[in-house]
Design an enzyme around this catalytic site. Sequence first.
Site, PDB file in Angstrom:
ATOM      1  NE  ARG A  42      12.256  16.295 -23.576  1.00  0.00           N
ATOM      2  CZ  ARG A  42      12.816  17.205 -22.783  1.00  0.00           C
ATOM      3  NH1 ARG A  42      12.922  16.975 -21.476  1.00  0.00           N
ATOM      4  NH2 ARG A  42      13.278  18.330 -23.249  1.00  0.00           N
ATOM      5  CG  ASP A  84      23.043  22.624 -17.315  1.00  0.00           C
ATOM      6  OD1 ASP A  84      24.154  22.482 -17.821  1.00  0.00           O
ATOM      7  OD2 ASP A  84      22.531  21.802 -16.524  1.00  0.00           O
ATOM      8  N   PRO A 137      -3.208   6.203  -9.327  1.00  0.00           N
ATOM      9  CG  PRO A 137      -5.515   6.179  -9.635  1.00  0.00           C
ATOM     10  CD  PRO A 137      -4.290   5.364  -9.832  1.00  0.00           C
ATOM     11  CD  GLU A 141     -12.189  -0.868  -9.458  1.00  0.00           C
ATOM     12  OE1 GLU A 141     -11.964   0.168  -8.801  1.00  0.00           O
ATOM     13  OE2 GLU A 141     -12.803  -0.875 -10.544  1.00  0.00           O
TER      14      GLU A 141
HETATM   15  C1  JA5 Z   1      -4.859   4.342 -13.158  1.00  0.00           C
HETATM   16  C2  JA5 Z   1      -5.886   0.185 -12.663  1.00  0.00           C
HETATM   17  O1  JA5 Z   1      -1.706   9.355 -12.539  1.00  0.00           O
HETATM   18  C3  JA5 Z   1      -2.833   9.048 -13.229  1.00  0.00           C
HETATM   19  C4  JA5 Z   1      -3.057   7.594 -13.171  1.00  0.00           C
HETATM   20  C5  JA5 Z   1      -4.252   6.911 -13.270  1.00  0.00           C
HETATM   21  C6  JA5 Z   1      -4.097   5.512 -13.171  1.00  0.00           C
HETATM   22  C7  JA5 Z   1      -2.826   5.110 -13.027  1.00  0.00           C
HETATM   23  S1  JA5 Z   1      -1.765   6.483 -12.995  1.00  0.00           S
HETATM   24  N1  JA5 Z   1      -2.741   3.777 -12.925  1.00  0.00           N
HETATM   25  C8  JA5 Z   1      -3.994   3.290 -13.006  1.00  0.00           C
HETATM   26  C9  JA5 Z   1      -4.312   1.890 -12.885  1.00  0.00           C
HETATM   27  O2  JA5 Z   1      -5.602   1.535 -12.922  1.00  0.00           O
HETATM   28  O3  JA5 Z   1      -3.449   1.069 -12.727  1.00  0.00           O
END
Ligand code: JA5
Length: 237
Positions: A161, A176, A89, A116
């Site tokens: 895709r 395009d 995040p 975490e």
């Molecule tokens: C939580 C250990 O972009 C939203 C995201 C939330 C989140 C992501 S990406 N990775 C993790 C994580 O939590 O690795």
Amino acid sequence: MRVDIVSIFPEYLEPLRLSLVGKAVDAGIIDLHLHDLRAYTRDRHRTVDDTPYGGGPGMVMSPVPWGEALDHVRADEPSVRPTLVVPTPSGRPFRQATAQEWSDRDWLVFACGRYEGIDARVVDHFSGREDWDGVCEVSIGDYVLAGGEAAVLVMVEAVARLLPGVLGNENSAREDSFAPGEMAERVEGPVFTKPPQWRDLHVPDVLLSGHHGNIEQWRRAQADARTAERRPDLLGD
Ligand code: JA5
């Protein structure tokens, strides 16, 4: 394109063998490899986490199995330099432009965190190495997930895709019609199919008129109204 994904829940990524991405895998356009991080532990309990230095809640993923796993994946294809992608995040935003950039790369390796997150030294270590083509910490949106797996499903589909042969020939033509290398500057309006009346709801007359000029104008107005209502951020000031 080769895609490797390392996770403590590799089965979470099995849906990549279905639908559009699955067809790209079956066609050999994507060479998909799923890895269980716990296979790279050495202790009896296959431990992947430990308590955070400095204190605080939860657990942090150990750099030790991550180093073993990523070295092992890297060594499988000595002639290609992979890009390491770590969903978090706190990452840079993943956008359509990101998907387009990545669709030109030969090899993407995704590292899925849990708990975490992953000990920060993993990103530091693999950023500085010339046998890797950089490390990208990315976020798919401003919400918290339990791990990186769901974000990787999203990113792999967005990239897949765009690969030649995956959508067919509408692919390049469609992309395009958007601004160079970016998403449309507005969201799309509503779409309709048969029957022309369903329950008490009618398809807008203009769409049945056969007047392509009016239809294009109507769709543009619908897209503008919806963008102003739902995505004013796309319109600037
Ligand atoms: C939580 C250990 O972009 C939203 C995201 C939330 C989140 C992501 S990406 N990775 C993790 C994580 O939590 O690795």
